[in-house]
Design an enzyme around this catalytic site. Structure first.
Site, PDB file in Angstrom:
ATOM      1  N   HIS A 195      32.829  10.612 -23.153  1.00 13.25           N
ATOM      2  CA  HIS A 195      31.797  10.865 -22.140  1.00 13.25           C
ATOM      3  C   HIS A 195      31.796   9.836 -21.024  1.00 13.25           C
ATOM      4  O   HIS A 195      31.076   9.975 -20.052  1.00 13.25           O
ATOM      5  CB  HIS A 195      30.413  10.932 -22.799  1.00 13.25           C
ATOM      6  N   GLU A 249      17.764  28.139  -5.031  1.00 14.44           N
ATOM      7  CA  GLU A 249      17.367  27.277  -3.915  1.00 14.44           C
ATOM      8  C   GLU A 249      16.978  25.875  -4.390  1.00 14.44           C
ATOM      9  O   GLU A 249      17.270  24.871  -3.721  1.00 14.44           O
ATOM     10  CB  GLU A 249      16.171  27.893  -3.166  1.00 14.44           C
ATOM     11  N   LYS A 286      17.442  19.562 -26.618  1.00 12.35           N
ATOM     12  CA  LYS A 286      17.184  20.989 -26.478  1.00 12.35           C
ATOM     13  C   LYS A 286      15.731  21.339 -26.739  1.00 12.35           C
ATOM     14  O   LYS A 286      15.118  20.845 -27.677  1.00 12.35           O
ATOM     15  CB  LYS A 286      18.064  21.778 -27.449  1.00 12.35           C
ATOM     16  N   LYS A 310      18.047  24.170  -6.979  1.00  7.42           N
ATOM     17  CA  LYS A 310      19.251  23.402  -7.306  1.00  7.42           C
ATOM     18  C   LYS A 310      19.828  22.757  -6.040  1.00  7.42           C
ATOM     19  O   LYS A 310      20.103  21.560  -6.001  1.00  7.42           O
ATOM     20  CB  LYS A 310      20.294  24.330  -7.930  1.00  7.42           C
ATOM     21  N   CYS A 324      22.506  24.817 -13.993  1.00  7.22           N
ATOM     22  CA  CYS A 324      22.232  26.174 -14.473  1.00  7.22           C
ATOM     23  C   CYS A 324      23.469  26.713 -15.164  1.00  7.22           C
ATOM     24  O   CYS A 324      24.579  26.313 -14.862  1.00  7.22           O
ATOM     25  CB  CYS A 324      21.888  27.091 -13.308  1.00  7.22           C
TER      26      CYS A 324
END
Ligand code: GLN
Ligand code: ZN
Length: 801
Positions: A734, A27, A143, A29, A548
């Site tokens: 990129h 939700e 990270k 996201k 995700c």
């Protein structure tokens, strides 16, 4: 009866270090993305966030946890929350006091484009402030320790100042209290917060900010105390790292200072053994210590020796990094002596925050019942804690039914023929000692490959993928749904492959690729075709912001029932006389981006994958493919947090890679690819992979990294020279920007200064799947031209010499 612990005769409290934020159906996201698109208001977003917190706290209360945890939630990232809490938003954003907190938050998280900056509330049309004209890039992302979660990196300089600047945490505490929950607040500790940030000026040491930072932490803690919060979990995961002495020595005085105004502090460590910091962690002036008993079970005895008996010991007994059901008997056997020895209060928790596992198994309709019965996601892990606490506090009889059910599931997993395949074990056991070595050393292979391939000097190639157009993605999705049959799907993909081949031929590229149109994801594509892998419907884990990932689950011995890429590659080769490079994902990358089984060493699983990939490599060779690339972009991120673990890890990882690559003849050329540029510290190990060619990212660092490959890396006296062929990326994929020919010739000349020119390849930094065709073709045209110009120049030089 496997094990009957003596009841501890005292209540055992449970808690969690943190909980997933996204919600059962992601939700958060969808709310974030809707807000960013301008389809919903800030109030809508905050409503969704509050509802999610409510659900997550309720799940914790329902599972009988001693507290709900508050402060772990974040709209984007918890480190970004701390940047606002501690009032150290970087000055470069030039927030002028009128921008609301939420707008500042997303400006830091996502950057501000020059145009968006003009929309800044309070700015007039003619605004000339710096923020209005320049735009600002987002904070750097990196990270979080060795997880796949990325945090926003705080920026520090001599001008950084701190002050208590956000009410968010206190509001959330009040919110939970109003819902009737007992609250434990969580903060990232001051030393870890500073450590995780980055100095923005050369020569500036962020450690010098500690003295300024501590009073703000004192103020935060005092506020929490005034709100009636009894316990604050203060995370100092850096205690599991190799720390400089100054940082280690700062812990004690810092925590004495915090103790003055703080509620009870639970110092939380995780991810890594405490080792030389174990005594320090036990002796800090705090009321409790949390340790990761999954990553460092061997330290539990030491902790019970050193932790004063009046302190709370929180044992991270349920794995917060993986999705397997806990072996509760084993956990109780591990906890019983600890409960016996530690006279103070005992708490049980996941090893770390549950941020790194999916929400709940409830929404899983894709996994088969058998595999599902072996798993526990966040919600199920809370229940496991509850069970353990009951069994430990009141005796196993008090939880007999649930313990039996868990035991049955564990036993079923242990003996399942889907987990253990005799043929896989036999194959690994029978592997000859030289199975990880090519037949000949590199010089002989190089000669054989030159004879066979007859490539020009500075051969050009790409990294594998070509633009994944909306059409390709739609076709793949339709095929998955069953709306497109296999024959039509194959036709569509073959048409894409042909398009890519024709374009590469027209561009004059020397070594072609088929373009990877049929691949969704470089790990999932192979996992779906290998035995031993399962896929979830909803097993999402936050990667960063609203992004995700859904990692595959490796539950059993890995084998390859049938070729995975041969037909596509062969088809592509049939279209051209130029060499077609086969494209595979390597064993370490597949391992690193999956949930890995915990019932055998990771290295064994890696070797199993390696043998499966080796089968594919050999089949490609047999099908006439002369060049095969095995991508390993994740080798570096698998490095253990402590340096002492690097060598053994790299030895095993590079051996797995070599197993996958060593089944072929001398004249078959093996490439590998890695998309990062920090090699200085692991170069000999990378060379030990013994790929004939390595392609790497370098353009953004202006070829600096090549210094390392050429043997003159700073701090690497003696100069290790990379022995094999190498393709340093000559342009950044990129961004859609098309670099000029001249930019690329300049990079090639730089490269030729450190790497023998006969060992140099010409290629982009990485795959092109996120790009569009127009910029891809334009950039590759320039790249090929750059290679040609440098070839001519070098030949002229040679003629002169
Ligand atoms: N072959 C892959 C591609 O081109 C490599 C991707 C990667 O390095 N992450 O997309
Ligand atoms: Zn890459």
């Amino acid at each position: 009866m496997p094990f009957a612990p003596v009841p501890a005769q005292r209540p055992v409290l449970t808690h969690t270090l943190g909980f997933p934020r996204m919600g059962a159906q992601r939700e958060l996201k969808f709310a974030l993305e809707s807000f960013w698109r301008g389809d919903s208001s800030a109030a809508d977003l905050q409503d969704t966030a509050a509802q999610l917190r409510q659900v997550h706290w309720q799940a914790q209360a329902d599972a009988g946890l001693g507290f709900v945890t508050v402060g772990d939630f974040a709209l984007y990232d918890h480190v970004a929350n701390h940047i606002q809490l501690l009032g150290c938003e970087p000055a470069r954003f030039a927030f002028d006091g009128t921008t609301p907190e939420l707008a500042r938050y997303f400006a830091m998280a996502r950057g501000v484009s020059a145009r968006a900056a003009h929309d800044h509330p309070g700015c007039s049309a003619g605004c000339t402030a710096a923020h209005a004209t320049e735009g600002q890039p987002a904070l750097e992302m990196t990270k979080w320790f060795d997880t796949n979660y990325h945090y926003l990196v705080p920026e520090f300089s001599a001008h950084t100042q701190f002050h208590l600047a956000s009410e968010r945490l206190f509001d959330e505490v009040a919110e939970a209290q109003a819902l009737g929950h007992k609250v434990k607040a969580v903060l990232l500790g001051p030393l870890s917060f500073l450590w995780l940030g980055k100095a923005k000026e050369a020569g500036f040491d962020r450690f010098s900010l500690l003295a300024q930072l501590l009073p703000v932490y004192e103020a935060v803690l005092a506020r929490l105390k005034a709100q009636g919060v009894e316990w604050v979990q203060i995370d100092e995961p850096i205690l599991g790292l190799d720390l400089p002495d100054a940082w280690r020595h700062a812990f004690e005085p810092s925590y004495w200072q915090l103790a003055r105004s703080a509620p009870k502090l639970l110092l939380a460590t995780y991810f890594s053994p405490l080792a030389e910091n174990l005594r320090l962690a036990c002796q800090l002036p705090v009321a409790g210590l949390h340790v990761d008993a999954v990553r460092a079970p061997e330290e539990l005895v030491g902790v019970t020796d050193w932790l004063p008996s009046h302190k709370v010991l929180s044992v991270g007994i349920v794995d917060g990094r993986n999705i397997w059901r806990t072996d509760l008997d084993a956990a109780l056997a591990c906890l019983a002596p600890v409960a016996d020895k530690h006279q103070g209060a005992l708490w049980l928790a996941p090893s770390c925050s549950l941020l790194h596992v999916p929400f709940s198994l409830q929404a899983e309709n894709k996994l088969d019942a058998e595999v599902k019965s072996w798993l526990a996601f966040a919600v199920e892990k809370l229940d496991e804690l509850n069970l353990l606490a009951t069994a430990l506090g009141q005796g196993a009889a008090a939880a007999a039914g649930a313990l039996l059910a868990a035991r049955t599931a564990i036993a079923a997993r242990r003996s399942s023929p889907r987990v253990h395949r005799a043929t896989v074990a036999a194959r690994l056991a029978a592997a000859a000692p030289g199975a990880d070595q090519r037949t000949s050393a590199f010089p002989a292979r190089q000669q054989a490959q030159r004879q066979r391939l007859k490539l020009p000097l500075l051969p050009t190639t790409t990294i594998g993928s070509f633009p994944q157009t909306a059409e390709i993605r739609a076709a793949r999705a339709a095929f998955k749904r069953g709306a497109l049959d296999a024959a039509h799907y194959q036709q569509k993909m073959q048409a894409e492959i042909e398009l890519a081949v024709r374009k590469q031929e027209a561009l004059g590229i020397d070594v072609l690729v088929h373009g990877e149109a049929e691949r969704n994801d470089m790990v999932e594509y192979f996992g779906e075709q290998l035995d031993g892998f399962a896929f979830t419907a909803n097993g999402w884990v936050q990667s960063y912001g609203s992004r995700c990932v859904k990692p595959p689950v490796i539950y059993g011995d890995v084998a390859r029932p049938a070729p995975m890429t041969v037909a596509w590659t062969q088809y592509a080769q049939s279209l051209t006389a130029k060499p077609m490079k086969g494209m595979l994902t390597g064993p370490i990358t597949i391992l690193q981006w999956s949930f890995v089984r915990d019932d055998q060493p990771r290295a064994t699983t890696a070797d199993q994958i390696a043998w499966a990939i080796r089968d594919e490599v050999c089949d490609l060779e047999a099908a006439g493919i002369a060049i095969i690339q095995i991508d390993e972009p994740a080798i570096r991120e698998g490095l253990p947090l402590r340096r002492a673990g690097w060598k053994p890890y790299l030895q095993r990882a590079t051996r797995s890679f070599r197993i996958s690559a060593s089944g072929v003849r001398n004249e078959t050329q093996i490439h590998t690819h890695m998309c990062y540029s920090e090699f200085n510290d692991i170069l000999p190990e990378i060379a030990a992979m013994d790929a004939d060619v390595i392609t790497i990212e370098t353009s953004r660092s202006d070829m600096e990294l090549l210094q390392a490959f050429g043997g003159s890396a700073p701090g690497r006296a003696g100069g290790f020279k990379y022995p094999n062929e190498i393709g340093p990326g000559v342009y950044d994929i990129h961004s859609p920007r098309v670099p000029s020919v001249q930019e690329m010739t300049a990079l090639l000349h730089k490269a030729a200064e450190v790497v023998p020119v006969e060992n140099l390849w010409v290629n982009p930094d990485c795959g092109l799947k996120t790009r569009g065709w127009p910029e891809t073709e334009a950039a590759l045209r320039h790249m090929v031209q750059a290679a040609q110009e440098v070839r001519v120049l070098l030949q002229e030089e040679e003629a002169l010499a």
